[in-house]
Design a protein around this motif. Structure first.
Motif, PDB file in Angstrom:
ATOM      1  N   UNK A  11      25.835 -60.878  49.721  1.00 37.88           N
ATOM      2  CA  UNK A  11      24.929 -61.941  49.260  1.00 37.88           C
ATOM      3  C   UNK A  11      25.685 -62.895  48.322  1.00 37.88           C
ATOM      4  N   UNK A  25      22.345 -52.384  37.026  1.00 36.01           N
ATOM      5  CA  UNK A  25      22.784 -53.226  35.910  1.00 36.01           C
ATOM      6  C   UNK A  25      21.883 -52.940  34.702  1.00 36.01           C
ATOM      7  N   UNK A  26      22.353 -53.341  33.515  1.00 34.61           N
ATOM      8  CA  UNK A  26      21.539 -53.201  32.301  1.00 34.61           C
ATOM      9  C   UNK A  26      20.289 -54.088  32.453  1.00 34.61           C
ATOM     10  N   UNK A  27      19.162 -53.604  31.998  1.00 33.34           N
ATOM     11  CA  UNK A  27      17.868 -54.307  32.105  1.00 33.34           C
ATOM     12  C   UNK A  27      17.455 -54.509  33.576  1.00 33.34           C
ATOM     13  N   UNK A  54      17.241 -61.270  47.442  1.00 29.79           N
ATOM     14  CA  UNK A  54      18.095 -60.125  47.072  1.00 29.79           C
ATOM     15  C   UNK A  54      17.425 -59.295  45.980  1.00 29.79           C
ATOM     16  N   UNK A  58      26.876 -50.611  38.055  1.00 33.53           N
ATOM     17  CA  UNK A  58      27.961 -51.589  38.170  1.00 33.53           C
ATOM     18  C   UNK A  58      28.887 -51.543  36.945  1.00 33.53           C
ATOM     19  N   UNK A  99      13.836 -55.344  34.434  1.00 34.06           N
ATOM     20  CA  UNK A  99      13.233 -56.681  34.271  1.00 34.06           C
ATOM     21  C   UNK A  99      13.237 -57.454  35.596  1.00 34.06           C
ATOM     22  N   UNK A 132      16.290 -55.362  46.158  1.00 29.66           N
ATOM     23  CA  UNK A 132      16.718 -54.362  45.153  1.00 29.66           C
ATOM     24  C   UNK A 132      15.511 -53.667  44.525  1.00 29.66           C
ATOM     25  N   UNK A 192      28.654 -59.162  34.506  1.00 32.62           N
ATOM     26  CA  UNK A 192      28.562 -57.896  35.244  1.00 32.62           C
ATOM     27  C   UNK A 192      27.516 -56.970  34.628  1.00 32.62           C
ATOM     28  N   UNK A 193      27.277 -57.139  33.329  1.00 33.18           N
ATOM     29  CA  UNK A 193      26.323 -56.265  32.627  1.00 33.18           C
ATOM     30  C   UNK A 193      24.882 -56.475  33.114  1.00 33.18           C
ATOM     31  N   UNK A 194      24.531 -57.757  33.365  1.00 29.51           N
ATOM     32  CA  UNK A 194      23.132 -58.061  33.679  1.00 29.51           C
ATOM     33  C   UNK A 194      22.873 -58.495  35.125  1.00 29.51           C
ATOM     34  N   UNK A 250      15.425 -59.384  37.044  1.00 30.53           N
ATOM     35  CA  UNK A 250      15.758 -60.789  36.765  1.00 30.53           C
ATOM     36  C   UNK A 250      15.974 -61.600  38.036  1.00 30.53           C
ATOM     37  N   UNK A 251      16.548 -60.954  39.042  1.00 30.61           N
ATOM     38  CA  UNK A 251      16.829 -61.675  40.286  1.00 30.61           C
ATOM     39  C   UNK A 251      15.567 -62.287  40.885  1.00 30.61           C
ATOM     40  N   UNK A 290      21.096 -67.143  32.341  1.00 33.06           N
ATOM     41  CA  UNK A 290      20.410 -65.849  32.346  1.00 33.06           C
ATOM     42  C   UNK A 290      21.040 -64.866  31.342  1.00 33.06           C
ATOM     43  N   UNK A 342      22.677 -62.902  41.812  1.00 34.03           N
ATOM     44  CA  UNK A 342      22.882 -63.489  40.473  1.00 34.03           C
ATOM     45  C   UNK A 342      24.366 -63.492  40.122  1.00 34.03           C
ATOM     46  N   UNK A 350      12.529 -63.153  39.389  1.00 33.91           N
ATOM     47  CA  UNK A 350      11.922 -64.302  38.685  1.00 33.91           C
ATOM     48  C   UNK A 350      12.897 -65.448  38.463  1.00 33.91           C
ATOM     49  N   UNK A 351      14.174 -65.143  38.247  1.00 37.52           N
ATOM     50  CA  UNK A 351      15.139 -66.243  38.081  1.00 37.52           C
ATOM     51  C   UNK A 351      15.325 -66.983  39.414  1.00 37.52           C
ATOM     52  N   UNK A 380      23.290 -58.289  42.732  1.00 43.12           N
ATOM     53  CA  UNK A 380      23.662 -59.130  43.880  1.00 43.12           C
ATOM     54  C   UNK A 380      22.903 -60.457  43.879  1.00 43.12           C
TER      55      UNK A 380
END
Lengths: 72, 565
Positions: B17, A39-41, A26, B1, A44, A30, B341-343, A46-47, B204, B348, A49-50, B346
């Motif tokens: 997802x 989203x904020x940041x 996902x 978001x 980065x 994105x 919701x901030x960080x 994150x999806x 996270x 996560x 690498x996390x 989909x």
């Protein structure tokens, strides 16, 4: 008679592996097709690498604690 | 978001997802239940997981049973409201008690081969104390489970827009199926899985939050600007009731929370102790709470830190529930979903919501499996049918699991009709914890304690707790007498109420015991300090000894308190 024994750690491995793969995929989607509302940041990613971290941890658990056959 | 938050009716929107991740979670926990159904055929298997859990599995399950979703969201909200003081509930309010359980109390629980805490009271003090604690525990556990179920469904309604009944039935039926099939082993396995999911879903937020804030040092500056510098100090503001946001002093935190409430909860609440009793041997049973303590010290990273990050970074000001309802804004308890919701995009987001659901279900499974054991062994077998076969009690356990869940669902609907019931049930649960700790600890450490002393100490300690709670409910100014200060705030009530209830329980137990005839030493072997041979750990390396790891945890615990003083 042999019986298949599944360790709790294997179940955890499967969970992290599948969730990691879905989240990483996902995240890549994105990255290729950025959404309008971010989203904020977001930069980065994150999806990606996390998800990759979870996938690797899951893989490690699955390889280390695979289902095995035990005497019943 | 985030832009959508202000205009939407709920906090977050799930994508397909996210739904896949949540559905996969439900499928996996049910698969574990079905896989383990063939390994829960005897009473020892169903109620005690065969007493073959390793220290790691028992320790993580011990911790996970306490890591409910309401706990995660509630304490994140408290961190926003009160600052880092909320961490006391994870450090001094847990670590010493867990180590005390491991090193001092566990040998008596384990060597006595009891299946429950009321079961230990039966062995030590006889049927009256067991009946009192078993009935109160079973009754309150199942009611608490219902209250938590309602509260969680409410959270899902606010956060995701899911209907209340949908959340209640889906989660409760899933728990009923996997616990009824696999018994305690299934509950424990799922709790360990849920432990990993909670961390995977929640870790996270602090990582990205600290990155956005520019590190811990800069976050402290942001919090000082938006609230007060006191919000990031653990101890320096606890000199008196008026110098910290919580309205409590160090006496309440150290003696009320650290010495009584947490000791009561972590050492005598069967919901958590049951996980340790399932350990495969004495050394594992001692190591398990120490492993739990090691991880517990780091839970503030995923609970308290998000609350502090919300305080420093969120653009809006969060308020109490009543103000949030009036203004249409967000309450303190929304801070964790807001940060999610901030960080989280989909996938996560789905994992984060799964972490909340997993937290709720692990807590509920803990309640249900503990209720099932106490009902079957300490009430049904002890008071109703003493001559049933092992298979009969296992069958009773399976049915009790389903019935317990249904009673919880009924309680949830009752709370839906009258929200004030929730306050009463939560308060009721706290009445029993402190006196029960007094009774159990005297039973373990003082051989002169008698059955009559234990019963009257437990009974009057509980009664005094109820009396203090009612008096403050009727006349809020009575809090000044309970907490010994006119500046005390409601948060101080629980601490001092527990402290007094414990003192009354201990005094009554000692006085009545000295006036009544004790049991002969021969009947107390394996139950009391001085009369219980503790298995020697000679011959194993230092790194395998519980005392070594307890010392390591203690050093880290003291270090953390000094760093955040």
């Amino acid at each position: 008679m042999a019986k298949r024994e599944i360790s709790i750690w294997f179940f955890i491995g499967i969970s992290l592996l599948v969730n990691g793969a879905i989240i990483c995929a996902a995240g890549i989607y994105q990255y290729l097709y950025p959404p309008i509302e971010k989203v904020v940041l977001f930069d980065t990613h994150a999806g990606i690498w996390w998800g990759a971290v979870l996938f690797l941890c899951g893989l490690l658990y699955c390889l280390k604690f695979p289902p095995r056959r035990t005497a019943n | 978001m985030i832009k959508g938050l202000a205009t939407s009716q709920h906090l977050v929107h799930l994508s397909s997802v996210d739904i896949v991740i949540i559905v996969f979670y439900f499928a996996l926990v049910l698969a574990i239940g079905f896989y383990l159904r063939g390994r829960a055929n005897t009473g020892e298997d169903f109620f005690m997981a065969g007493r073959e859990m390793t220290a790691w599995v028992a320790g993580l399950s011990f911790l996970s049973a306490n890591l409910g979703a309401l706990e995660l969201m509630g304490w994140a909200g408290s961190a926003y409201q009160y600052g880092i003081l909320a961490t006391h509930w994870y450090w001094i309010g847990a670590i010493p008690a867990m180590l005390f359980l491991a090193l001092v109390m566990m040998p008596f629980y384990y060597i006595s081969k009891t299946h429950s805490v009321p079961g230990y009271l039966k062995l030590r003090f006889g049927e009256a104390s067991r009946a009192l604690s078993a009935v109160s525990f079973a009754f309150m556990t199942v009611l608490m489970s219902g209250v938590n179920m309602f509260a969680m469904a409410k959270v899902m309604q606010i956060v995701l827009g899911w209907p209340l009944s949908f959340s209640i039935w889906v989660s409760s039926l899933t728990v009923a199926i996997y616990v009824a099939l696999g018994g305690l082993r299934s509950a424990i396995f799922n709790e360990v899985l849920q432990f990993f999911l909670i961390w995977a879903g929640a870790l996270l937020i602090p990582i990205l939050g600290l990155y956005e804030a520019g590190g811990w040092a800069h976050l402290k500056v942001l919090i000082a600007q938006r609230a007060s510098a006191e919000y990031v100090h653990l101890w320096s503001g606890l000199g008196s009731f008026g110098t910290n946001p919580m309205g409590i002093n160090w006496v309440g935190i150290v003696f009320g929370l650290g010495a009584i409430i947490s000791m009561g909860y972590w050492t005598t609440d069967f919901l958590v102790v049951q996980r340790i009793l399932a350990a495969k041997d004495m050394r594992s049973a001692q190591l398990a709470p120490i492993i739990g303590a090691g991880f517990k010290m780091f839970v503030p990273i995923i609970v308290i830190l998000p609350g502090l990050l919300g305080l420093g970074l969120l653009p809006m000001k969060l308020t109490g529930e009543a103000d949030a309802l009036l203004t249409g804004g967000h309450s303190y308890n929304d801070v964790l979903p807001l940060m999610l919701a901030r960080y989280c995009g989909p996938g996560l987001l789905g994992l984060g919501v799964t972490a909340l659901i997993a937290g709720f279900m692990s807590g509920m499974a803990g309640n249900v499996s503990a209720f099932t054991t106490v009902w079957t062994y300490d009430i049904y077998r002890a008071l109703i049918n003493k001559k049933g076969s092992d298979a009969h009690y296992v069958s009773m356990g399976r049915w009790t699991t389903v019935i317990g869940v249904l009673i919880s669902v009924g309680t949830a609907y009752l709370v839906m009709r009258s929200a004030s019931i929730m306050d009463y049930v939560q308060a009721l649960f706290s009445f029993f914890i402190a006196p029960l700790f007094g009774t159990v600890i005297l039973g373990m450490l003082w051989k002169r304690a008698t059955a009559a002393g234990a019963f009257w100490g437990l009974f009057l300690g509980t009664l005094s707790s109820i009396g203090m709670w009612v008096s403050v409910k009727v006349d809020p100014s009575a809090l000044a007498y309970v907490a010994l200060s006119s500046k005390a705030k409601p948060m101080a009530q629980d601490m001092f109420q527990a402290l007094w209830a414990f003192v009354i329980c201990v005094v009554v137990t000692v006085v009545v015991s000295l006036m009544t005839k004790p049991k002969p030493d021969a009947e107390l072997e394996g139950l009391v300090y001085g009369l219980t041979p503790i298995p020697s750990l000679k011959g194993i390396s230092m790194f395998q000894k519980p005392i070594f790891w307890a010392a390591v945890v203690t050093v880290i615990f003291v270090g953390l308190n000094i760093i955040f003083w």
